[in-house]
Design an enzyme around this catalytic site. Sequence first.
Site, PDB file in Angstrom:
ATOM      1  N   GLY A  43       0.780  -1.243   0.000  1.00  0.00           N
ATOM      2  CA  GLY A  43       0.000   0.000   0.000  1.00  0.00           C
ATOM      3  C   GLY A  43       0.806   1.285   0.000  1.00  0.00           C
ATOM      4  O   GLY A  43       0.354   2.302  -0.530  1.00  0.00           O
ATOM      5  N   GLU A  98       3.979   4.127   5.919  1.00  0.00           N
ATOM      6  CA  GLU A  98       2.736   3.357   5.845  1.00  0.00           C
ATOM      7  C   GLU A  98       1.688   4.141   5.064  1.00  0.00           C
ATOM      8  O   GLU A  98       1.733   5.375   5.014  1.00  0.00           O
ATOM      9  CB  GLU A  98       2.259   3.060   7.289  1.00  0.00           C
ATOM     10  CG  GLU A  98       0.963   2.310   7.430  1.00  0.00           C
ATOM     11  CD  GLU A  98       0.978   0.898   6.840  1.00  0.00           C
ATOM     12  OE1 GLU A  98       1.271   0.756   5.641  1.00  0.00           O
ATOM     13  OE2 GLU A  98       0.663  -0.053   7.577  1.00  0.00           O
ATOM     14  N   ASP A  99       0.764   3.407   4.447  1.00  0.00           N
ATOM     15  CA  ASP A  99      -0.291   4.080   3.679  1.00  0.00           C
ATOM     16  C   ASP A  99      -1.374   4.647   4.573  1.00  0.00           C
ATOM     17  O   ASP A  99      -1.810   5.784   4.399  1.00  0.00           O
ATOM     18  CB  ASP A  99      -0.891   3.119   2.632  1.00  0.00           C
ATOM     19  CG  ASP A  99      -1.365   1.789   3.208  1.00  0.00           C
ATOM     20  OD1 ASP A  99      -1.152   1.525   4.424  1.00  0.00           O
ATOM     21  OD2 ASP A  99      -1.937   0.985   2.451  1.00  0.00           O
ATOM     22  N   ASP A 102      -5.232   2.428  10.668  1.00  0.00           N
ATOM     23  CA  ASP A 102      -6.645   2.163  10.908  1.00  0.00           C
ATOM     24  C   ASP A 102      -6.782   1.825  12.400  1.00  0.00           C
ATOM     25  O   ASP A 102      -6.795   2.714  13.237  1.00  0.00           O
ATOM     26  CB  ASP A 102      -7.059   1.026   9.968  1.00  0.00           C
ATOM     27  CG  ASP A 102      -8.535   0.767   9.939  1.00  0.00           C
ATOM     28  OD1 ASP A 102      -9.287   1.706   9.679  1.00  0.00           O
ATOM     29  OD2 ASP A 102      -8.945  -0.389  10.166  1.00  0.00           O
ATOM     30  N   LYS A 130      -6.825   7.226  10.113  1.00  0.00           N
ATOM     31  CA  LYS A 130      -8.259   7.112  10.459  1.00  0.00           C
ATOM     32  C   LYS A 130      -8.374   7.115  11.974  1.00  0.00           C
ATOM     33  O   LYS A 130      -8.471   6.063  12.605  1.00  0.00           O
ATOM     34  CB  LYS A 130      -8.802   5.768   9.944  1.00  0.00           C
ATOM     35  CG  LYS A 130      -9.337   5.764   8.538  1.00  0.00           C
ATOM     36  CD  LYS A 130     -10.038   4.418   8.295  1.00  0.00           C
ATOM     37  CE  LYS A 130     -10.229   4.169   6.824  1.00  0.00           C
ATOM     38  NZ  LYS A 130     -10.735   2.802   6.554  1.00  0.00           N
ATOM     39  N   PHE A 151     -13.978   3.664   3.662  1.00  0.00           N
ATOM     40  CA  PHE A 151     -12.989   2.817   3.001  1.00  0.00           C
ATOM     41  C   PHE A 151     -12.481   3.528   1.756  1.00  0.00           C
ATOM     42  O   PHE A 151     -13.239   3.854   0.850  1.00  0.00           O
ATOM     43  CB  PHE A 151     -13.548   1.444   2.648  1.00  0.00           C
ATOM     44  CG  PHE A 151     -12.447   0.459   2.374  1.00  0.00           C
ATOM     45  CD1 PHE A 151     -11.805  -0.198   3.421  1.00  0.00           C
ATOM     46  CD2 PHE A 151     -11.995   0.245   1.083  1.00  0.00           C
ATOM     47  CE1 PHE A 151     -10.744  -1.060   3.189  1.00  0.00           C
ATOM     48  CE2 PHE A 151     -10.930  -0.617   0.831  1.00  0.00           C
ATOM     49  CZ  PHE A 151     -10.309  -1.270   1.889  1.00  0.00           C
TER      50      PHE A 151
HETATM   51  P1  IMP Z   1      -4.433  -1.488  10.981  1.00  0.00           P
HETATM   52  O1  IMP Z   1      -3.461  -2.548  11.348  1.00  0.00           O
HETATM   53  O2  IMP Z   1      -5.822  -1.829  11.443  1.00  0.00           O
HETATM   54  O3  IMP Z   1      -4.018  -0.097  11.390  1.00  0.00           O
HETATM   55  O4  IMP Z   1      -4.580  -1.557   9.412  1.00  0.00           O
HETATM   56  C1  IMP Z   1      -3.729  -0.924   8.557  1.00  0.00           C
HETATM   57  C2  IMP Z   1      -3.808  -1.551   7.187  1.00  0.00           C
HETATM   58  O5  IMP Z   1      -5.151  -1.819   6.821  1.00  0.00           O
HETATM   59  C3  IMP Z   1      -3.307  -0.599   6.127  1.00  0.00           C
HETATM   60  O6  IMP Z   1      -1.931  -0.743   5.912  1.00  0.00           O
HETATM   61  C4  IMP Z   1      -4.128  -0.993   4.913  1.00  0.00           C
HETATM   62  O7  IMP Z   1      -3.478  -2.029   4.209  1.00  0.00           O
HETATM   63  C5  IMP Z   1      -5.416  -1.518   5.470  1.00  0.00           C
HETATM   64  N1  IMP Z   1      -6.502  -0.519   5.405  1.00  0.00           N
HETATM   65  C6  IMP Z   1      -7.113   0.092   6.444  1.00  0.00           C
HETATM   66  N2  IMP Z   1      -8.058   0.954   6.038  1.00  0.00           N
HETATM   67  C7  IMP Z   1      -8.043   0.914   4.689  1.00  0.00           C
HETATM   68  C8  IMP Z   1      -8.783   1.612   3.664  1.00  0.00           C
HETATM   69  O8  IMP Z   1      -9.670   2.460   3.902  1.00  0.00           O
HETATM   70  N3  IMP Z   1      -8.486   1.291   2.376  1.00  0.00           N
HETATM   71  C9  IMP Z   1      -7.527   0.374   2.050  1.00  0.00           C
HETATM   72  N4  IMP Z   1      -6.802  -0.296   2.971  1.00  0.00           N
HETATM   73  C10 IMP Z   1      -7.066  -0.038   4.276  1.00  0.00           C
HETATM   74 MG    MG Z   2      -0.992  -1.708   4.179  1.00  0.00          MG
END
Ligand code: IMP
Ligand code: MG
Length: 179
Positions: A43, A98-99, A102, A130, A151
Amino acid sequence: MHPDCERILLTEQQLKTRIKEVAELVNKDFADKTPIIVSILKGSVIFCADLIRSLTMPVELEFMVVSSYGSGTVSSGKLKIKKDVERNIDGKDIIIVEDIIDSGFTLANLKALLLERGAKSVKIVTLLNKVARREYDIVPDYNCFDIEDEFVIGYGLDYNEIYRSLPYIGILKRSVYES
Ligand code: IMP
Ligand code: MG
C-alpha cells in the site's frame, strides 16, 4: 473518476502539496542522519516513492510485507511477517512509511518488533490516519491527512488488490463491497 468511486477525497495536487510539506519536516528532523526507510508493501509504495524523492538526506530503502487485512474491509487477526528487511537494523534510525493507520494494530506491533531488534529509533510516517478507528496506542510522528471512517482506495491503497494505480484517493462505493 473511476466508476467504483463514490467521490474523490484527495486530489493529485492535494497529495503532492502535502507530501512535500511533510517531507520538509522529516528533512529538518533527520538532517544529520542516514535513516533506513521501511516501506510497508504494497500500500505505501506510491506514497513512499513520492516522499523519498523530496528527502534531502541520504537514506537506505527496505521493504516489509506484513499482513493484518485479508481480502475484506475489516481488520483481522495477528501480524504476520511475510517479507522482512534484508539487513541488520541494530543501532539504526528507522522511518516506517505506511499508507494508512486504521486500528493501529500493524504499526503498534511492527514498531515494537523493530525496537526489540535494537533499532536506535523508530518513527512513523503515514499518508492517511483514520483516528476514529484507533484501538492500539500508536500515534504517527508524521501524518499527511486525517480522514473519516470511510474505506478509501487509490494512490497505493487497494480493495481486493484493485485500484492501487489511481492517482488520487477516492472513497469506494459501498455497493462494491456490500454486494
Ligand atoms: P491497521 O493494522 O488496522 O491499522 O490496518 C492498517 C492496514 O489496513 C493498512 O496498511 C491498509 O493495508 C489496510 N486498510 C485500512 N483501512 C483501509 C482503507 O480504507 N483502504 C484500504 N486499505 C485499508
Ligand atoms: Mg498496508
